[in-house]
Design a protein around this motif. Structure first.
Motif, short mmCIF file in Angstrom:
data_model
loop_
_atom_site.label_atom_id
_atom_site.label_comp_id
_atom_site.label_asym_id
_atom_site.label_seq_id
_atom_site.Cartn_x
_atom_site.Cartn_y
_atom_site.Cartn_z
N MET A 1 20.50 41.44 -11.62
CA MET A 1 21.61 40.59 -11.97
C MET A 1 21.28 39.73 -13.19
N ILE A 2 20.09 39.10 -13.20
CA ILE A 2 19.65 38.39 -14.41
C ILE A 2 18.35 39.03 -14.88
N GLU A 3 18.35 39.41 -16.14
CA GLU A 3 17.15 39.97 -16.77
C GLU A 3 16.82 39.10 -17.99
N ILE A 4 15.59 38.65 -18.05
CA ILE A 4 15.14 37.84 -19.18
C ILE A 4 14.00 38.58 -19.86
N ARG A 5 14.10 38.72 -21.16
CA ARG A 5 13.09 39.43 -21.94
C ARG A 5 12.69 38.61 -23.16
N GLY A 6 11.40 38.31 -23.26
CA GLY A 6 10.87 37.66 -24.46
C GLY A 6 11.49 36.31 -24.78
N LEU A 7 11.87 35.56 -23.75
CA LEU A 7 12.59 34.30 -23.94
C LEU A 7 11.70 33.24 -24.57
N GLU A 8 12.20 32.66 -25.66
CA GLU A 8 11.51 31.57 -26.34
C GLU A 8 12.52 30.48 -26.69
N LYS A 9 12.07 29.24 -26.54
CA LYS A 9 12.91 28.09 -26.88
C LYS A 9 12.04 27.02 -27.49
N TYR A 10 12.51 26.48 -28.61
CA TYR A 10 11.83 25.41 -29.33
C TYR A 10 12.72 24.17 -29.36
N PHE A 11 12.08 23.03 -29.33
CA PHE A 11 12.73 21.76 -29.64
C PHE A 11 11.95 21.19 -30.81
N GLY A 12 12.49 21.38 -32.02
CA GLY A 12 11.73 21.04 -33.22
C GLY A 12 10.54 21.98 -33.31
N ALA A 13 9.35 21.43 -33.52
CA ALA A 13 8.14 22.24 -33.62
C ALA A 13 7.53 22.56 -32.25
N LEU A 14 8.05 21.93 -31.20
CA LEU A 14 7.50 22.11 -29.85
C LEU A 14 8.08 23.36 -29.19
N GLN A 15 7.22 24.33 -28.88
CA GLN A 15 7.66 25.53 -28.19
C GLN A 15 7.60 25.27 -26.68
N VAL A 16 8.77 25.26 -26.05
CA VAL A 16 8.87 24.94 -24.63
C VAL A 16 8.78 26.20 -23.78
N LEU A 17 9.40 27.28 -24.20
CA LEU A 17 9.32 28.56 -23.50
C LEU A 17 8.70 29.58 -24.43
N LYS A 18 7.75 30.33 -23.90
CA LYS A 18 6.98 31.26 -24.74
C LYS A 18 6.92 32.64 -24.09
N GLY A 19 7.77 33.54 -24.55
CA GLY A 19 7.70 34.93 -24.12
C GLY A 19 7.95 35.16 -22.64
N ILE A 20 8.96 34.51 -22.07
CA ILE A 20 9.24 34.62 -20.64
C ILE A 20 9.96 35.94 -20.36
N ASP A 21 9.45 36.69 -19.38
CA ASP A 21 10.09 37.88 -18.84
C ASP A 21 10.33 37.63 -17.36
N LEU A 22 11.53 37.90 -16.88
CA LEU A 22 11.87 37.61 -15.49
C LEU A 22 13.07 38.45 -15.09
N ASP A 23 13.02 38.99 -13.87
CA ASP A 23 14.17 39.67 -13.28
C ASP A 23 14.50 38.98 -11.97
N VAL A 24 15.78 38.70 -11.76
CA VAL A 24 16.26 38.13 -10.51
C VAL A 24 17.37 39.04 -10.00
N ALA A 25 17.12 39.67 -8.85
CA ALA A 25 18.07 40.61 -8.28
C ALA A 25 19.15 39.87 -7.49
N LYS A 26 20.27 40.52 -7.32
CA LYS A 26 21.37 39.96 -6.52
C LYS A 26 20.85 39.68 -5.11
N GLY A 27 21.10 38.47 -4.61
CA GLY A 27 20.67 38.08 -3.28
C GLY A 27 19.25 37.55 -3.20
N GLU A 28 18.50 37.64 -4.28
CA GLU A 28 17.12 37.16 -4.32
C GLU A 28 17.11 35.65 -4.46
#
Length: 111
Positions: A1-28
């Motif tokens: 249901m939710i698939e996350i691949r290579g997720l990255e998020k910055y706030f200015g120069a600060l990298q908060v999320l670095k290469g997140i991979d995650l799968d969440v199945a329906k009902g999980e």
């Protein structure tokens, strides 16, 4: 249901999320646990389209949340996601449903 691949998020120069991979199945059931400032809320906000990632993709039922417009992401949250405020942010004069409708940080979603 939710698939996350290579997720990255910055706030200015600060990298908060670095290469997140995650799968969440329906009902999980998924718990996101970590120290204060470790990116838990940022991850949940990216998963639900509150924030758009700087890199990577968040797929909800095969649709890339990051490529949706503001109105489409708002509709996605309205129809499929629920938020509850962290401890201390619940308002005792509101019902549980009303707190859920104005909350953040604990995330649930439906298909």
């Amino acid at each position: 249901m939710i698939e996350i691949r290579g997720l990255e998020k910055y706030f200015g120069a600060l990298q908060v999320l670095k290469g997140i991979d995650l799968d969440v199945a329906k009902g999980e059931v998924l718990s996101v646990i970590g120290a204060s400032g470790s990116g838990k809320s940022t991850l949940l906000h990216c998963m639900s389209g509150v924030l758009v990632p700087d890199q990577g993709e968040v797929l909800f039922d095969g649709h890339d949340v990051a490529t949706m417009g503001d109105a489409e992401r708002s509709r996605l949250r309205l129809e499929h996601f629920g938020f509850i405020f962290q401890d201390g942010q619940l308002l005792p004069e509101l019902t549980a449903t009303e707190n859920l409708l104005r909350g953040e940080c604990i995330l649930s979603f439906s298909g």
